[in-house]
Design a protein around this motif. Structure first.
Motif, PDB file in Angstrom:
ATOM      1  N   ALA A  95      37.149  83.765 204.569  1.00 48.13           N
ATOM      2  CA  ALA A  95      37.219  83.838 206.025  1.00 48.13           C
ATOM      3  C   ALA A  95      36.247  84.903 206.504  1.00 48.13           C
ATOM      4  O   ALA A  95      35.934  85.848 205.782  1.00 48.13           O
ATOM      5  CB  ALA A  95      38.641  84.154 206.500  1.00 48.13           C
ATOM      6  N   GLY A  96      35.785  84.748 207.729  1.00 49.90           N
ATOM      7  CA  GLY A  96      34.865  85.704 208.327  1.00 49.90           C
ATOM      8  C   GLY A  96      34.366  85.153 209.638  1.00 49.90           C
ATOM      9  O   GLY A  96      34.350  83.945 209.838  1.00 49.90           O
ATOM     10  N   LYS A  97      33.990  86.047 210.541  1.00 52.71           N
ATOM     11  CA  LYS A  97      33.483  85.576 211.828  1.00 52.71           C
ATOM     12  C   LYS A  97      32.150  84.857 211.626  1.00 52.71           C
ATOM     13  O   LYS A  97      31.494  84.998 210.578  1.00 52.71           O
ATOM     14  CB  LYS A  97      33.333  86.751 212.792  1.00 52.71           C
ATOM     15  CG  LYS A  97      32.264  87.758 212.409  1.00 52.71           C
ATOM     16  CD  LYS A  97      32.143  88.856 213.457  1.00 52.71           C
ATOM     17  CE  LYS A  97      31.003  89.815 213.102  1.00 52.71           C
ATOM     18  NZ  LYS A  97      30.822  90.863 214.119  1.00 52.71           N
ATOM     19  N   GLY A  98      31.748  84.076 212.617  1.00 53.82           N
ATOM     20  CA  GLY A  98      30.521  83.296 212.506  1.00 53.82           C
ATOM     21  C   GLY A  98      29.289  84.151 212.296  1.00 53.82           C
ATOM     22  O   GLY A  98      29.161  85.234 212.881  1.00 53.82           O
ATOM     23  N   GLY A  99      28.397  83.680 211.428  1.00 51.63           N
ATOM     24  CA  GLY A  99      27.118  84.333 211.248  1.00 51.63           C
ATOM     25  C   GLY A  99      27.062  85.428 210.203  1.00 51.63           C
ATOM     26  O   GLY A  99      26.005  86.046 210.024  1.00 51.63           O
ATOM     27  N   VAL A 100      28.170  85.664 209.486  1.00 50.83           N
ATOM     28  CA  VAL A 100      28.163  86.750 208.495  1.00 50.83           C
ATOM     29  C   VAL A 100      27.738  86.273 207.106  1.00 50.83           C
ATOM     30  O   VAL A 100      27.614  87.073 206.184  1.00 50.83           O
ATOM     31  CB  VAL A 100      29.535  87.456 208.412  1.00 50.83           C
ATOM     32  CG1 VAL A 100      29.870  88.126 209.722  1.00 50.83           C
ATOM     33  CG2 VAL A 100      30.633  86.479 207.993  1.00 50.83           C
ATOM     34  N   GLU A 154      37.525  78.680 208.840  1.00 49.65           N
ATOM     35  CA  GLU A 154      37.048  79.263 210.082  1.00 49.65           C
ATOM     36  C   GLU A 154      37.758  80.595 210.289  1.00 49.65           C
ATOM     37  O   GLU A 154      38.770  80.898 209.635  1.00 49.65           O
ATOM     38  CB  GLU A 154      37.340  78.330 211.248  1.00 49.65           C
ATOM     39  CG  GLU A 154      38.826  78.073 211.491  1.00 49.65           C
ATOM     40  CD  GLU A 154      39.078  77.204 212.702  1.00 49.65           C
ATOM     41  OE1 GLU A 154      38.327  77.339 213.685  1.00 49.65           O
ATOM     42  OE2 GLU A 154      40.012  76.394 212.668  1.00 49.65           O
ATOM     43  N   ALA A 155      37.259  81.394 211.209  1.00 49.77           N
ATOM     44  CA  ALA A 155      37.846  82.706 211.452  1.00 49.77           C
ATOM     45  C   ALA A 155      39.305  82.602 211.878  1.00 49.77           C
ATOM     46  O   ALA A 155      40.146  83.412 211.480  1.00 49.77           O
ATOM     47  CB  ALA A 155      37.041  83.456 212.514  1.00 49.77           C
ATOM     48  N   VAL A 182      38.864  86.158 200.111  1.00 54.52           N
ATOM     49  CA  VAL A 182      37.627  86.902 200.284  1.00 54.52           C
ATOM     50  C   VAL A 182      37.293  86.947 201.774  1.00 54.52           C
ATOM     51  O   VAL A 182      37.106  85.904 202.408  1.00 54.52           O
ATOM     52  CB  VAL A 182      36.460  86.250 199.507  1.00 54.52           C
ATOM     53  CG1 VAL A 182      35.175  87.056 199.714  1.00 54.52           C
ATOM     54  CG2 VAL A 182      36.793  86.130 198.027  1.00 54.52           C
ATOM     55  N   PHE A 183      37.238  88.150 202.322  1.00 56.83           N
ATOM     56  CA  PHE A 183      36.878  88.344 203.718  1.00 56.83           C
ATOM     57  C   PHE A 183      35.434  88.836 203.768  1.00 56.83           C
ATOM     58  O   PHE A 183      35.093  89.816 203.113  1.00 56.83           O
ATOM     59  CB  PHE A 183      37.821  89.346 204.388  1.00 56.83           C
ATOM     60  CG  PHE A 183      39.254  88.904 204.359  1.00 56.83           C
ATOM     61  CD1 PHE A 183      39.743  88.031 205.317  1.00 56.83           C
ATOM     62  CD2 PHE A 183      40.113  89.337 203.355  1.00 56.83           C
ATOM     63  CE1 PHE A 183      41.067  87.599 205.282  1.00 56.83           C
ATOM     64  CE2 PHE A 183      41.430  88.914 203.313  1.00 56.83           C
ATOM     65  CZ  PHE A 183      41.910  88.045 204.270  1.00 56.83           C
ATOM     66  N   VAL A 184      34.597  88.147 204.550  1.00 57.60           N
ATOM     67  CA  VAL A 184      33.173  88.471 204.596  1.00 57.60           C
ATOM     68  C   VAL A 184      32.857  89.151 205.923  1.00 57.60           C
ATOM     69  O   VAL A 184      33.282  88.692 206.988  1.00 57.60           O
ATOM     70  CB  VAL A 184      32.305  87.210 204.419  1.00 57.60           C
ATOM     71  CG1 VAL A 184      30.826  87.574 204.422  1.00 57.60           C
ATOM     72  CG2 VAL A 184      32.676  86.491 203.120  1.00 57.60           C
ATOM     73  N   SER A 185      32.112  90.251 205.831  1.00 51.76           N
ATOM     74  CA  SER A 185      31.737  91.029 207.001  1.00 51.76           C
ATOM     75  C   SER A 185      30.243  91.295 206.992  1.00 51.76           C
ATOM     76  O   SER A 185      29.609  91.323 205.924  1.00 51.76           O
ATOM     77  CB  SER A 185      32.498  92.361 207.000  1.00 51.76           C
ATOM     78  OG  SER A 185      31.949  93.275 207.941  1.00 51.76           O
ATOM     79  N   ASP A 186      29.675  91.504 208.167  1.00 52.52           N
ATOM     80  CA  ASP A 186      28.321  92.043 208.222  1.00 52.52           C
ATOM     81  C   ASP A 186      28.411  93.560 208.013  1.00 52.52           C
ATOM     82  O   ASP A 186      29.512  94.128 208.028  1.00 52.52           O
ATOM     83  CB  ASP A 186      27.628  91.673 209.544  1.00 52.52           C
ATOM     84  CG  ASP A 186      28.417  92.115 210.770  1.00 52.52           C
ATOM     85  OD1 ASP A 186      29.256  93.032 210.637  1.00 52.52           O
ATOM     86  OD2 ASP A 186      28.209  91.546 211.854  1.00 52.52           O
ATOM     87  N   PRO A 187      27.297  94.246 207.801  1.00 55.94           N
ATOM     88  CA  PRO A 187      27.343  95.676 207.473  1.00 55.94           C
ATOM     89  C   PRO A 187      27.484  96.559 208.717  1.00 55.94           C
ATOM     90  O   PRO A 187      26.637  97.410 209.009  1.00 55.94           O
ATOM     91  CB  PRO A 187      26.010  95.910 206.754  1.00 55.94           C
ATOM     92  CG  PRO A 187      25.090  94.906 207.341  1.00 55.94           C
ATOM     93  CD  PRO A 187      25.931  93.696 207.651  1.00 55.94           C
TER      94      PRO A 187
END
Length: 246
Positions: free
Chosen positions: A6-11, A131-132, A149-154
């Motif tokens: 999961a993660g917000k769009g674009g990460v 999706e988020a 797994v949670f995906v984030s931008d930096p």
């Protein structure tokens, strides 16, 4: 093993999950579940899709009598689900889609839940690209996650958003054995402060993936993401696989 993303769009969530699917497919056949309404996991894997669970739902709600009297709804929907699976060597892809229009989908969701309970144990690995909002998980159509797994931008905002998604998994009553935060696409700087914030928010396992121009090059050529095995990105996702399987 069920691995959810999961993660917000674009990460870069779908990019990472598609690479992880390829990595796991070296060990066994993987069931890849595209539960994001953008439905681009198949394109990133280079697999053509033939149908969605959302379409099956819509057709059944519109015409429940299409199920032959001699066949149980459970068997009928399971057969429809199996027909929607796209197969490619060691990866089977199932696209969830989403229901559209009016009508109650509860009975279909109940049967789908049973279908997945029957289907997922056939695979050693199931990777779910959500999706988020995690709609399908909130409906409990898909079962627990052994690893989420949670995906984030930096960014600090990205890390905090990932932590909120982790909290959302608890709020919808999902059973999660392990949680891993991936801070993706770090171009420069020291990520220590981000890792410390993640740990403060309860995400104790953190992996940082640095920016790799090989991913950008692939994306410029088309949707399919297939980076060289010796690229920094491929090596990072191989490391993620090792962390997940430890």
């Amino acid at each position: 093993m069920i691995i959810a993303f999961a993660g917000k769009g674009g990460v870069g969530k779908s990019t990472i999950s598609s690479q992880l699917i390829r990595e796991l497919s070296k060990k066994d056949i993987v069931l890849a579940v595209d539960a994001d309404p953008n439905s681009n996991l198949g394109e990133k894997l280079g697999i053509e899709t033939y149908g969605t669970i959302g379409r099956i739902r819509n057709e059944l709600v519109a015409d429940p009598d299409q199920v032959p009297p001699s066949v149980s709804k459970q068997d009928y929907i399971l057969n429809k689900v199996m027909q929607a699976v796209s197969e490619d060597d060691r990866i089977d892809l199932l696209v969830m889609g989403r229901p559209e229009g009016e009508g109650c989908y509860c009975f279909v969701n109940d049967i789908l839940r049973n279908c997945f309970s029957d289907m997922i144990p056939r695979y050693k690995f199931t990777v779910v690209d959500n999706e988020a909002g995690m709609e399908h998980l909130s409906r409990k159509v898909l079962p627990k996650a052994d690893v989420f797994v949670f995906v984030s931008d930096p960014t600090m905002t990205g890390v905090r958003t990932a932590a909120r998604l982790s909290d959302l998994a608890d709020e919808i009553g999902m059973k999660v054995d392990r949680r891993i935060l991936v801070i993706n696409n770090l171009i420069s700087g020291d990520p220590t402060v981000l890792i410390q914030e993640a740990e403060r928010l309860g995400l104790k396992e953190v992996l940082v993936i640095n920016h790799d121009s090989a991913v950008t090059d692939c994306a410029m050529k088309g949707e399919k993401i297939e980076v060289p095995a010796d690229s920094a990105f491929a090596k990072s996702v191989a490391q993620l696989s090792e962390i997940i399987l430890k």
